[in-house]
Design a protein around this motif. Structure first.
Motif, PDB file in Angstrom:
ATOM      1  N   LEU A 208       3.939   5.431   3.080  1.00 26.24           N
ATOM      2  CA  LEU A 208       4.151   6.845   3.396  1.00 26.24           C
ATOM      3  C   LEU A 208       3.950   7.122   4.884  1.00 26.24           C
ATOM      4  O   LEU A 208       4.675   7.917   5.480  1.00 26.24           O
ATOM      5  N   ARG A 209       2.949   6.460   5.477  1.00 26.44           N
ATOM      6  CA  ARG A 209       2.734   6.635   6.919  1.00 26.44           C
ATOM      7  C   ARG A 209       3.967   6.157   7.702  1.00 26.44           C
ATOM      8  O   ARG A 209       4.389   6.780   8.674  1.00 26.44           O
ATOM      9  N   GLY A 210       4.520   5.024   7.271  1.00 23.04           N
ATOM     10  CA  GLY A 210       5.709   4.498   7.936  1.00 23.04           C
ATOM     11  C   GLY A 210       6.889   5.438   7.801  1.00 23.04           C
ATOM     12  O   GLY A 210       7.638   5.661   8.762  1.00 23.04           O
ATOM     13  N   LEU A 211       7.066   6.007   6.595  1.00 22.14           N
ATOM     14  CA  LEU A 211       8.152   6.956   6.385  1.00 22.14           C
ATOM     15  C   LEU A 211       7.939   8.200   7.238  1.00 22.14           C
ATOM     16  O   LEU A 211       8.895   8.725   7.830  1.00 22.14           O
ATOM     17  N   ASN A 212       6.701   8.657   7.327  1.00 25.64           N
ATOM     18  CA  ASN A 212       6.396   9.847   8.121  1.00 25.64           C
ATOM     19  C   ASN A 212       6.715   9.606   9.606  1.00 25.64           C
ATOM     20  O   ASN A 212       7.259  10.486  10.287  1.00 25.64           O
ATOM     21  N   GLY A 213       6.405   8.412  10.088  1.00 27.98           N
ATOM     22  CA  GLY A 213       6.717   8.077  11.477  1.00 27.98           C
ATOM     23  C   GLY A 213       8.217   8.082  11.741  1.00 27.98           C
ATOM     24  O   GLY A 213       8.674   8.584  12.778  1.00 27.98           O
ATOM     25  N   LYS A 214       8.984   7.538  10.810  1.00 22.39           N
ATOM     26  CA  LYS A 214      10.440   7.516  10.981  1.00 22.39           C
ATOM     27  C   LYS A 214      11.023   8.923  10.870  1.00 22.39           C
ATOM     28  O   LYS A 214      12.021   9.246  11.525  1.00 22.39           O
ATOM     29  N   PHE A 215      10.392   9.759  10.033  1.00 12.64           N
ATOM     30  CA  PHE A 215      10.858  11.137   9.894  1.00 12.64           C
ATOM     31  C   PHE A 215      10.721  11.895  11.212  1.00 12.64           C
ATOM     32  O   PHE A 215      11.580  12.711  11.555  1.00 12.64           O
ATOM     33  N   GLN A 216       9.653  11.618  11.946  1.00 15.90           N
ATOM     34  CA  GLN A 216       9.442  12.307  13.220  1.00 15.90           C
ATOM     35  C   GLN A 216      10.584  12.019  14.196  1.00 15.90           C
ATOM     36  O   GLN A 216      10.938  12.865  15.028  1.00 15.90           O
ATOM     37  N   GLU A 217      11.165  10.818  14.093  1.00 14.37           N
ATOM     38  CA  GLU A 217      12.244  10.444  14.999  1.00 14.37           C
ATOM     39  C   GLU A 217      13.512  11.271  14.766  1.00 14.37           C
ATOM     40  O   GLU A 217      14.364  11.374  15.655  1.00 14.37           O
ATOM     41  N   LEU A 218      13.649  11.872  13.561  1.00 14.96           N
ATOM     42  CA  LEU A 218      14.816  12.702  13.274  1.00 14.96           C
ATOM     43  C   LEU A 218      14.773  14.024  14.027  1.00 14.96           C
ATOM     44  O   LEU A 218      15.806  14.662  14.230  1.00 14.96           O
TER      45      LEU A 218
ATOM     46  N   SER B 161       0.839  -1.194   0.000  1.00 13.54           N
ATOM     47  CA  SER B 161       0.000   0.000   0.000  1.00 13.54           C
ATOM     48  C   SER B 161       0.875   1.245   0.000  1.00 13.54           C
ATOM     49  O   SER B 161       1.638   1.468   0.945  1.00 13.54           O
ATOM     50  N   PRO B 162       0.808   2.096  -1.040  1.00 13.84           N
ATOM     51  CA  PRO B 162       1.586   3.336  -1.046  1.00 13.84           C
ATOM     52  C   PRO B 162       1.312   4.201   0.184  1.00 13.84           C
ATOM     53  O   PRO B 162       2.229   4.798   0.748  1.00 13.84           O
ATOM     54  N   ALA B 163       0.046   4.253   0.611  1.00 13.07           N
ATOM     55  CA  ALA B 163      -0.312   5.095   1.752  1.00 13.07           C
ATOM     56  C   ALA B 163       0.328   4.590   3.037  1.00 13.07           C
ATOM     57  O   ALA B 163       0.870   5.369   3.825  1.00 13.07           O
ATOM     58  N   ARG B 164       0.286   3.289   3.267  1.00 11.49           N
ATOM     59  CA  ARG B 164       0.881   2.751   4.494  1.00 11.49           C
ATOM     60  C   ARG B 164       2.401   2.929   4.489  1.00 11.49           C
ATOM     61  O   ARG B 164       3.013   3.158   5.534  1.00 11.49           O
TER      62      ARG B 164
ATOM     63  N   GLN C 267      -5.547  -0.858 -12.870  1.00 14.22           N
ATOM     64  CA  GLN C 267      -5.704   0.286 -11.997  1.00 14.22           C
ATOM     65  C   GLN C 267      -4.346   0.742 -11.459  1.00 14.22           C
ATOM     66  O   GLN C 267      -3.417  -0.049 -11.340  1.00 14.22           O
ATOM     67  N   ILE C 268      -4.279   2.025 -11.148  1.00 17.10           N
ATOM     68  CA  ILE C 268      -3.100   2.589 -10.492  1.00 17.10           C
ATOM     69  C   ILE C 268      -3.498   2.954  -9.072  1.00 17.10           C
ATOM     70  O   ILE C 268      -4.376   3.794  -8.863  1.00 17.10           O
ATOM     71  N   ARG C 269      -2.874   2.301  -8.112  1.00 17.23           N
ATOM     72  CA  ARG C 269      -3.099   2.660  -6.715  1.00 17.23           C
ATOM     73  C   ARG C 269      -2.016   3.653  -6.332  1.00 17.23           C
ATOM     74  O   ARG C 269      -0.831   3.403  -6.515  1.00 17.23           O
ATOM     75  N   TYR C 270      -2.409   4.792  -5.791  1.00 12.45           N
ATOM     76  CA  TYR C 270      -1.424   5.848  -5.580  1.00 12.45           C
ATOM     77  C   TYR C 270      -1.678   6.607  -4.287  1.00 12.45           C
ATOM     78  O   TYR C 270      -2.777   6.588  -3.715  1.00 12.45           O
ATOM     79  N   CYS C 271      -0.623   7.281  -3.845  1.00 11.17           N
ATOM     80  CA  CYS C 271      -0.714   8.181  -2.701  1.00 11.17           C
ATOM     81  C   CYS C 271       0.393   9.212  -2.850  1.00 11.17           C
ATOM     82  O   CYS C 271       1.500   8.888  -3.302  1.00 11.17           O
ATOM     83  N   MET C 272       0.102  10.449  -2.474  1.00  8.01           N
ATOM     84  CA  MET C 272       1.071  11.526  -2.603  1.00  8.01           C
ATOM     85  C   MET C 272       1.192  12.292  -1.299  1.00  8.01           C
ATOM     86  O   MET C 272       0.242  12.368  -0.523  1.00  8.01           O
ATOM     87  N   ALA C 273       2.373  12.864  -1.110  1.00  9.48           N
ATOM     88  CA  ALA C 273       2.631  13.698   0.065  1.00  9.48           C
ATOM     89  C   ALA C 273       3.174  15.037  -0.416  1.00  9.48           C
ATOM     90  O   ALA C 273       4.390  15.222  -0.533  1.00  9.48           O
ATOM     91  N   GLY C 274       2.260  15.949  -0.764  1.00  5.82           N
ATOM     92  CA  GLY C 274       2.661  17.282  -1.189  1.00  5.82           C
ATOM     93  C   GLY C 274       3.434  17.331  -2.484  1.00  5.82           C
ATOM     94  O   GLY C 274       4.180  18.284  -2.733  1.00  5.82           O
ATOM     95  N   HIS C 275       3.278  16.324  -3.347  1.00  8.07           N
ATOM     96  CA  HIS C 275       4.103  16.197  -4.544  1.00  8.07           C
ATOM     97  C   HIS C 275       3.359  16.680  -5.788  1.00  8.07           C
ATOM     98  O   HIS C 275       2.134  16.810  -5.794  1.00  8.07           O
ATOM     99  N   ASN C 276       4.160  16.907  -6.873  1.00 12.00           N
ATOM    100  CA  ASN C 276       3.566  17.227  -8.172  1.00 12.00           C
ATOM    101  C   ASN C 276       2.588  16.146  -8.599  1.00 12.00           C
ATOM    102  O   ASN C 276       2.793  14.953  -8.314  1.00 12.00           O
ATOM    103  N   VAL C 277       1.541  16.552  -9.325  1.00  9.61           N
ATOM    104  CA  VAL C 277       0.533  15.571  -9.756  1.00  9.61           C
ATOM    105  C   VAL C 277       1.123  14.623 -10.796  1.00  9.61           C
ATOM    106  O   VAL C 277       1.814  15.052 -11.721  1.00  9.61           O
ATOM    107  N   PRO C 278       0.871  13.316 -10.671  1.00 11.14           N
ATOM    108  CA  PRO C 278       1.222  12.395 -11.751  1.00 11.14           C
ATOM    109  C   PRO C 278       0.350  12.667 -12.981  1.00 11.14           C
ATOM    110  O   PRO C 278      -0.759  13.197 -12.868  1.00 11.14           O
TER     111      PRO C 278
END
Length: 351
Positions: free
Chosen positions: A206-216, A201-204, A237-248
């Motif tokens: 990203l959530r994991g990356l966001n959690g690790k980023f907080q530790e920095l 899951s792209p969203a999960r 189908q394209i399953r996608y998730c973005m975090a403030g990024h340019n639109v695909p």
């Protein structure tokens, strides 16, 4: 007072060595030992420059052509200064250094003027090699053919393109970290290490990356924009998730381009508990999917004009494949801008 002078010499970036008339090393400062990767501060010239020649220093087969030894010999013979640019073999590399030798009472002081700069250049070259290893293969190895370009505006880039497979489907990540240069390269390496490639899951992910980023515990100036997609071929189908990024962009084989819009914040400390969610977009065989960083659209020419999304879409509409699009986009950007003030990265997929 002696300890004071020693501490001063040990904390300057210029590499220094003191040699007597018998070519015995009486002193090397910390910068010299670090540059030549030598363990001893005194001893023979062989010890000082970590020479691998067998036998006693000065009596080996290659000693007559030793550049460092000959430089000090020149100074002792003329009783004055000697200056030379040398090509020195260090490990597996040939390094160009500038060495000046001058009398110092009964001894001779050798100074490697550009040792610090050369060492920084070596480290930068190593960092570039490491970053190149973080990139996906140049030739497609995934179930979905792709092509990409990565042009850092400095020696080290802050963009991170990645294409891989998870449970038989093609996954992609395109991250763009804040800043430029070395600090951006370090943050992009963190993204590479912190991204969970096993998460489908792209969203999960990203959530994991966001959690690790907080530790920095970085300040608000540091952030990561990212776009992650999963190409589900059976469902088309394209399953996608973005975090403030340019639109695909999804260019349709039958005509037209869909901009895949999703409003969400970057990975940062701005909204630490933000919950990223997956969305799905349908595609047809023959479509082309493009993910790119804002360095592409915001590149400017000499007149200050931006390349813009419209020019990207114009190139995309004229391209019959992902590979052709990347080649034409690179050519169009180079012609429009000449040089780049930001990292330029794009990934295109043949669906």
């Amino acid at each position: 007072m002696y300890n004071l002078y020693r501490d001063v010499l040990n904390n300057i970036p210029t590499a220094a060595i003191v040699v007597d008339k018998n070519f015995r090393v009486r002193y090397t400062n910390r910068a010299f030992r670090a540059y030549f990767q030598a363990e001893k501060s005194k001893g023979s010239l062989k010890d000082a420059v970590a020479c691998r020649e067998r036998g006693v220093c000065g009596r080996g087969e290659k000693c007559p052509v030793c550049t460092i030894r000959n430089l000090f010999a020149e100074a002792t013979q003329c009783g004055g200064s000697a200056f030379r640019k040398l090509i020195l073999r260090k490990g597996e590399e040939n390094l160009g250094i500038t060495v000046k030798v001058q009398p110092l009472g009964k001894f001779y002081l050798g100074v490697v003027d550009n040792a610090y700069e050369t060492e920084i250049a070596r480290e930068m070259y190593t960092a570039q090699n490491i970053q190149q290893r973080l990139l996906p293969p140049a030739k497609t190895s995934s179930a979905t053919p792709y092509s990409f370009m990565f042009i850092p505006c400095r020696e080290i880039g802050g963009d991170l393109p990645d294409v891989y497979e998870a449970e038989g489907e093609t996954m992609a990540l395109l991250a763009d970290v804040s800043g430029k240069g070395i600090s951006a390269g370090m943050l992009s390496a963190f993204v590479k290490a912190g991204w969970d490639r096993g998460e489908v899951s792209p969203a999960r992910a990203l959530r994991g990356l966001n959690g690790k980023f907080q530790e920095l515990n970085l300040d608000e100036r540091s952030y990561v924009t990212a776009a992650s997609v999963r190409v589900e071929r059976k469902a088309k189908q394209i399953r996608y998730c973005m975090a403030g990024h340019n639109v695909p962009l999804l260019v349709k084989k039958r005509g037209g381009i869909d901009e895949i819009v999703m409003h969400s914040p970057p990975v940062s400390n701005w909204i630490p508990d933000y919950v990223y969610e997956d969305r799905v977009a349908d595609y047809s065989s023959g479509d082309i999917l493009v993910i790119l960083t804002d360095g592409v659209t915001e590149s400017r020419n000499a007149k200050g004009e931006m390349f813009g999304l419209e020019r990207v879409e114009g190139v995309l509409q004229r391209s019959e494949s992902a590979e052709r699009f990347i080649a034409r986009l690179k050519a169009a950007l180079t012609e429009f801008c000449g040089s780049f003030a930001d990292d330029i990265t794009a990934i295109a997929f043949d669906l």
